[in-house]
Structures are given as C-alpha cells and as structure tokens.
Design a protein around this motif. Structure first.
Motif, PDB file in Angstrom:
ATOM      1  N   ILE A 145      -1.953  -5.351   4.723  1.00  0.00           N
ATOM      2  CA  ILE A 145      -1.693  -4.780   3.773  1.00  0.00           C
ATOM      3  C   ILE A 145      -0.321  -3.254   3.986  1.00  0.00           C
ATOM      4  O   ILE A 145       0.037  -3.363   5.765  1.00  0.00           O
ATOM      5  CB  ILE A 145      -2.165  -3.463   3.242  1.00  0.00           C
ATOM      6  CG1 ILE A 145      -3.152  -2.783   4.539  1.00  0.00           C
ATOM      7  CG2 ILE A 145      -3.569  -3.521   2.683  1.00  0.00           C
ATOM      8  CD1 ILE A 145      -4.062  -1.237   4.212  1.00  0.00           C
ATOM      9  N   THR A 210      -8.401  -6.083  -5.454  1.00  0.00           N
ATOM     10  CA  THR A 210      -7.840  -4.964  -4.835  1.00  0.00           C
ATOM     11  C   THR A 210      -8.001  -4.169  -4.568  1.00  0.00           C
ATOM     12  O   THR A 210      -8.180  -2.629  -5.532  1.00  0.00           O
ATOM     13  CB  THR A 210      -6.140  -4.663  -5.475  1.00  0.00           C
ATOM     14  OG1 THR A 210      -6.016  -6.261  -5.504  1.00  0.00           O
ATOM     15  CG2 THR A 210      -5.587  -4.613  -4.325  1.00  0.00           C
ATOM     16  N   TRP A 236       0.029  -5.273  -1.017  1.00  0.00           N
ATOM     17  CA  TRP A 236      -0.761  -6.743   0.257  1.00  0.00           C
ATOM     18  C   TRP A 236       0.292  -7.036   0.803  1.00  0.00           C
ATOM     19  O   TRP A 236       2.115  -6.841   0.136  1.00  0.00           O
ATOM     20  CB  TRP A 236      -1.395  -7.796  -0.838  1.00  0.00           C
ATOM     21  CG  TRP A 236      -2.283  -7.561  -1.632  1.00  0.00           C
ATOM     22  CD1 TRP A 236      -2.052  -7.123  -2.533  1.00  0.00           C
ATOM     23  CD2 TRP A 236      -3.854  -7.247  -1.120  1.00  0.00           C
ATOM     24  NE1 TRP A 236      -3.959  -7.737  -2.960  1.00  0.00           N
ATOM     25  CE2 TRP A 236      -4.303  -7.162  -2.034  1.00  0.00           C
ATOM     26  CE3 TRP A 236      -4.087  -7.632   0.683  1.00  0.00           C
ATOM     27  CZ2 TRP A 236      -5.740  -7.348  -1.985  1.00  0.00           C
ATOM     28  CZ3 TRP A 236      -5.095  -7.023   0.679  1.00  0.00           C
ATOM     29  CH2 TRP A 236      -6.458  -7.468  -0.311  1.00  0.00           C
ATOM     30  N   GLN A 245      -6.943 -12.356   0.323  1.00  0.00           N
ATOM     31  CA  GLN A 245      -7.090 -11.215   1.087  1.00  0.00           C
ATOM     32  C   GLN A 245      -7.002 -11.386   2.029  1.00  0.00           C
ATOM     33  O   GLN A 245      -6.310 -10.886   3.278  1.00  0.00           O
ATOM     34  CB  GLN A 245      -7.773 -10.873   0.450  1.00  0.00           C
ATOM     35  CG  GLN A 245      -8.151  -9.607  -0.900  1.00  0.00           C
ATOM     36  CD  GLN A 245      -9.590  -8.337  -0.746  1.00  0.00           C
ATOM     37  OE1 GLN A 245      -9.363  -8.016  -0.813  1.00  0.00           O
ATOM     38  NE2 GLN A 245      -9.968  -9.016  -2.250  1.00  0.00           N
TER      39      GLN A 245
END
Length: 741
Positions: A145, A210, A236, A245
């Motif tokens: 992130i 998320t 992200w 992810q």
C-alpha cells in the motif's frame, strides 16, 4: 514560574507538548484487527475489538488503554451511541509451529471490550446498524500500500435491528478464526483457515476486501469518536487491487464457503490484506465483520517434499493410485507396508489419514512419526498400516488419503497417496438365547402368582452379549415385569420375574420377546425368543347368608328390642373359587362398641363367618335408631362386595295417661288426704325425673321432692290454690292443686 512566561512562549510550549504526545501515539504499530458483537441476554450485548499490535516495532506508547467505538444507523448515518472500550486482554499470538519462529515477527492481541445495551424500542431500523473504531497508524514496512506509515485503520462491523416484525431478532456476529502469527515463504504455497464460527448457525460467506483507512491521520491518530461512513480505503501500490492484494502465482484468494486462505507469493515483503465475512439467515444478509491483517513473505531455506510408497503384503510392486483397488476379504492380510523418504536432513515426518468419501473407524499406523537422521542422504521410514477386521464397505469403493508431512517452515510439505479399497469383515455368528421356561407354552399364571425363569445368552465368537426384553403390543415395565442380567463366564445370564397383578387380566395372553444381542464391528446381531404367558382368571362372587329378615320395599329389615333385651344373629360367607374372604360390620356414623354391639368374625379362604350381638342401650335411642352394614369382601381382581344392612331400634316403655289430681283434703278424715302423682311418665334413657316443686300463689316454693312416690299432706299451709312444677331432664309438667281443709 509558568504564570510569568510570555503568552507566545507558553502557547508554543503547549503546542510542542501536544505534538510530542501525538508523535508517540501515532507511532506505526497496527497489524490488523476485527470487531464482534455477541448477545449476552435480553437487550445486553458485548462489543469487542481484537487489535493486533506489532510487538517488535510498535511503540509501547501507542498501546491504548481504551478505544472508543461509535454506532450509527445505516440509513441515515445518525450517531446512536459512543462506547468507551477498556483494554481487558494483552497476549502474544502463537505460531502454528513454534519451531518456525523468526525474530522479525511477533504480534500481540489486544482485546478491548464492554457490555452495552441495545434497547428493543430504539434499534428497530430494518436496514440495520454499523459500528466503527478509527485508529492510526499502520506499519511503515508494509509493501503493498502507499504511504503505509500514514495509513490509518477503520475497524468495522454491521449488525441487524434487535426487533423484526414486532418480535425479538436474536443475533450475534460471526467470530473469525484466531489470527495467524505465521509467515509465508517466497515460491511456496501458503494456506490458512480463516473460517469463522457463528453462535446462531447462520450461513457465512467470505470474500477479499480492501482494508479501510478512514479519517484517522498522523496528526489525529486517535480520534475521540469515529466519524460516520463512508470510510476511505487504503491506496494499493500500482498494479495491485482487491483481487491481487499479495502478488503471487496464484495471488491471494479465499474460498467463499470454507474460508481457506491461500497464496503462492512471488515477492518478499510485508503485505496487508482484508477479509470480509458476511452472515446470511434464510437467504438474506443480516450483517458482516471485517478483518485486516498482515502476512510477511520471507526467503526460506528450500524444503523438499517427502515421498511415500505402499507395498501390499506378498506383492513386489508398489500400489498404483488410480489403477489399483485393495480388496480386503476373509483370509487376506489387512496390513500394508508404507515407505517414506525425505532428502532433507533431520526432518521429522508425521503420518495422518483423511477419509475422502466415508466416515467411521480408520486404519492404524504402527508408527505415526519418525526422524530423518542421516544428513544429506535419503533415509527411509517404514510404518505398517492395518485396516480393522470390522470394516465393511458394503460393496462400495472407499477412498482414503494417506498423508506424510514434514516439519518444514513456514508450513509443512506433504505427499498424499490416495488408496481405493473395498472391505468385507470376517464372518460372525449370531448369538444364541435359551431359557428355563420349559417346553410347554404358553405358561399359565393367575393374578398373585410369581412367574420367574432364567435366560442365557451366548455368542459363538465370544462377543459380549446383552439380553433385552420387549412385549408384543405392551410394555413389560408397565405391568411390573423385570429382567436383570449379569455376565457369567462367557455367557450373559438373565432372570425374568413377574408378580402378576390384577392389571394383567385386561389381556388374555402376554407375549414376552427376549433377545440376545451382540454388536461385532458396531453392527447389531440378534436372536430372539418368545415366551407367551396366559392369564387364567375367572371369578364367581361369594354368597352371604344370614338369619336376618329380608329387605322390605328396598329398605333394610327393622329389628326392635327393649333395653337390655339381647339380639344375636349369625352370618356366613362362602366362595366357590375359593378366594380369601373378609367379613366386617360397620355402623353408620357410630361406633359399634359404644352402642353395645359386638361383631366377631372368623375370616378365611373360601369361607368366613361372623356373630353379631346387640345389647340395646340408650345409644340407639340417642341416635334415633342404628344402621349396621355387613360386608363380605373377597381378595381377587375386580371383586364386588356382598352387603346386607339392618336397622336397630329400641322399644320405648308404655307410658300411662298423666292425669294429676287438682284437689286434696287433709282434714283428718284420712280420705283424699295427700297430694300424689302416681301416673308420672317412667324414666327412659335421657328422659328422667328431676324434681317436683309446689309454689304458693305469690311464687314462694313451699314443697320440693325428687321421689316419684312422694305423698304430701300440705303441711300446715292454709287452704287455697297452689301451683306445682314437675321437671324431667327433657321436659316439664305444671298445673294447680287446691288444699281444702
């Protein structure tokens, strides 16, 4: 001294202190967490937050002693209440395999919790409610992130109204499986179960989500309360998204139903990920919980997968999965030889079984764990896998996964051998039952008899035998029948006892079914024996004879006697069956002995006699007559007593007319010279003479006597009219008498 500082200096100092405090509180430390809401009782719930704290890199000053949760209406975002949750737990999260511990990864689980009220007249919105806690900041070292050290986290859950359709709607949110403290190895498959539990047995569905950032910032890391939704998500890194992810081949996924999380990571680093668990009831979504967490991907020493082969007894070729089917039958060996190899040094191998398409008893290993001892060279472990003799596949092909796992890090490597087999258990004979009831059937019994006999159960294979008793169309226990049993050597011995009572005459024949049962291989085998018992019962009522006069017009005969005049009568009862007879006499509302009555019975089987004797006394007069009932009762089923009743009365004495004189002349001529009452009523029981009194016309008593044979000459009283009073215990007579001189 502070009071004398310039205003600008004081203001700057305060700002500096605030910034220093904020810097300590914003220190990056959050690994992840989730909330849950559990109903306790009534409108009382427990709201909790599990916060996962970086125990190595997190600043101890950022470990909050409390956090505030805010609850909002989903439709309007109206704030319902703010709840301060105190810290009640602080523990380390354990590794799945403690041997795989690495110094760069340590996580604490902090629990914040409090009981709250959700009143049923307030929380009624059908769209539901949500709770949120906002806190900053996440770990600086997160790889997937943007600006992780400045990213906050919103802990979030949704729950339904506590009332639906006017009725209480009881619900607790799901509890997600405990967190992992494990790490993943680059290039190796990582898996973990995030499956939750739901107290209401609602359906749970899992999906990637998320993580939420929210409104907390490095400048305000711990807002006093949460803001209402929406909550901004984390950003992200380029190329990543909710379905990618953690980069990998495959990337991070979670099974919608099982909650199994897996990824084969391709990059080193620390990766945050989010999971959403939704709960459904009757096909309708009623709530959700979210969990944010981190997974560290490390470069691990290469771990080679162990291998396994299986040899059948008497065979030289190994078992071929997908081609061979084991057929376990009588006379064949039920044991197989398993060989395991692993080129990694000092590796401990563990064996386990997973039934694929069946349940029940599993085979057993001779050894379940072994150590690879020779460094750099393959070492072979051997275990025997033996199937139970009882296993019965009933013609179906069962599939069994035989699994060997090493103790490599971060997760074990496995080799699985799927074995297809059929199995027929060894033959087993049925148990045998016998009794001492004798060959003559049915057995015969009368009410009052004790029926007893012995039962014996044996099994040709020496399996334990249990004796059972049932009744065809009746419950033996309801009629008092019992069966006791105990092992005697290799047999089971039972004793049947039944004291037949009157309830048995409702059924002419009782068929008792006795069963000897055994359960070899958990499969019932039984042999039964029926013993019928016939109830013999017939009855003629007894006959009561007596010299009493017969009833007249439905009324009992009347016996009248004078006081003291004895009356005696004999009674006899006879029964043709014969049954025990009891002859009794009972007074209606009086005691026999108190009324001068005796009754002497001689009771026996088939015959009973009694002598009734009455000596009349005043009790019969006081009772206005006596009624005595004689009862002949037989001891048998549905017995009807034979009864006779007699009425007893006392004959009162003859009472002559009472004609008292009204004048007498005590003048010396000896004619009519006395006042006498020769015709007074006689004394009778409670009616007895009390006194005789004479009064002057002025009311003065001039004479008194208690002698009914009195003679009064008037004394020296002058002539004239006088008054007399005769008093009995129950009545009185009065009149006048004149003395004429």
């Amino acid at each position: 001294m502070m009071g004398h500082l310039p205003i600008f200096f004081r203001t700057g100092l305060i700002l500096l202190l605030v910034l220093l405090a904020a810097a300590g509180a914003r220190a990056t430390h959050i690994v992840g967490g989730e909330m849950d809401l559990q109903r306790v009782a009534g409108n009382q719930y427990r709201l909790s937050l599990n916060l996962y704290f970086d125990a190595l890199n997190g600043n101890a000053g950022a470990l909050d002693q409390d956090l505030t949760a805010s609850i909002f209406d989903k439709t309007t975002n109206r704030r319902m209440q703010d709840v301060v949750l105190p810290l009640i737990g602080n523990t380390l999260v354990a590794y799945s395999n403690i041997a795989c511990t690495v110094p760069s990864l340590s996580t604490r689980r902090l629990i914040y919790s409090r009981l709250i009220e959700l009143p049923s007249n307030v929380y009624t919105n059908g769209a539901g409610y949500y709770a949120a806690i906002e806190r900053c900041c996440r770990n600086n070292g997160i790889s997937n992130i943007q600006n992780p050290g400045d990213a906050g986290q919103t802990f979030y859950l949704e729950f339904p109204a506590v009332v639906r359709g006017g009725q209480p709607f009881l619900n607790s949110t799901p509890k997600i499986f405990p967190p992992l403290s494990d790490y993943a190895c680059r290039g190796e498959l990582f898996y973990y179960s995030f499956a939750g539990q739901d107290a209401d047995q609602d359906s749970l569905v899992y999906e990637l989500a998320t993580p939420l950032n929210g409104h907390a910032t490095p400048g305000l890391p711990k807002p006093p309360t949460a803001e209402p939704a929406p909550y901004a998500p984390i950003q992200w890194q380029p190329g990543l998204n909710v379905l990618n992810q953690i980069p990998g081949n495959p990337a991070l996924t979670i099974d919608r139903i099982s909650g199994r999380l897996q990824v084969l990571p391709q990059q080193l680093g620390l990766f945050v990920f989010g999971i959403k668990c939704s709960e459904y009831r009757k096909g309708m979504k009623i709530g959700e919980v979210r969990r944010d967490f981190q997974l560290q991907v490390l470069s691990c020493p290469r771990n080679t997968t162990p291998s396994m082969s299986m040899l059948l007894t008497g065979k030289t070729q190994p078992y071929r999965p997908g081609l061979d089917t084991l057929r376990l039958t009588t006379g064949t060996s039920r044991c197989l030889t398993l060989r395991f190899t692993d080129p990694d040094p000092t590796t401990t191998l563990s064996l386990s079984l997973n039934p694929v398409n069946f349940t029940g008893v599993l085979p057993t290993f001779s050894i379940t764990k072994g150590l690879v001892q020779t460094a750099g060279a393959p070492d072979t472990l051997i275990s025997r896998l033996c199937f139970p003799a009882c296993l019965n596949t009933r013609g179906k092909v069962f599939l069994l996964d035989v699994i060997v796992s090493d103790d490599g890090c971060s997760l074990p490597k496995r080799d699985t051998l799927r074995v297809a087999f059929t199995s027929v258990p060894d033959p087993n004979g049925n148990p045998v039952i016998s009794s001492t009831a004798g060959p003559a059937r049915p057995l015969r019994a009368r009410p009052g008899d004790l029926v007893t006999f012995t039962l014996t159960g044996t099994d040709p294979d020496n399996d334990p035998v249990t004796l059972e008793m049932t009744g065809r169309g009746f419950s033996p226990a309801a009629f008092g029948a019992q069966l006791s049993q105990a092992p005697v050597g290799s047999q089971t011995r039972g004793t049947f006892t039944w004291r037949v009572d009157c309830s048995a005459i409702s059924k002419p024949v009782f068929e008792f079914e006795f069963t000897a049962a055994a359960s070899p291989c958990n499969e019932r085998q039984a042999t039964s024996l029926v013993v019928p018992i016939q109830i013999d019962y017939s009855n003629q009522p007894p006959v009561l004879t007596t010299s009493l006069p017969p009833d007249s017009a439905g009324l009992p005969p009347l016996i009248r006697r004078r006081l003291g005049e004895v009356y005696e009568v004999a009674l006899e009862g006879l029964d043709a069956d014969p049954n025990p007879l009891v002859l009794t006499a009972t007074g209606k509302s009086f005691d026999l002995a108190a009324a001068g009555i005796t009754f002497t019975p001689q009771n026996g089987t088939g015959r009973a006699t009694g002598t009734f004797r009455w000596t009349p006394d005043c009790e019969a007069v006081r009772q206005n007559g006596l009624e005595v009932t004689f009862r002949l009762q037989e001891t048998t089923c549905l017995a009807q007593p034979q009864m006779r009743t007699v009425r007893l009365e006392v004959i009162p004495p003859v009472v002559p007319p009472f004609m008292p004189p009204n004048i007498f002349t005590p003048n010396g001529d000896d004619l009519n010279a006395f006042f006498r009452l020769p015709n007074l009523p006689p004394d009778f029981c409670d009616s007895r003479l009390g006194s005789i009194k004479v009064f002057s016309r002025w009311g003065n008593e001039v004479y008194r006597t208690t002698n009914r044979d009195f003679k009064w000459d008037g004394g020296n009283l002058p002539g004239g009219v006088y008054f007399y009073l005769v008093e009995y215990t129950d009545r009185r007579f009065k009149g006048t008498v004149t003395i004429a001189r």
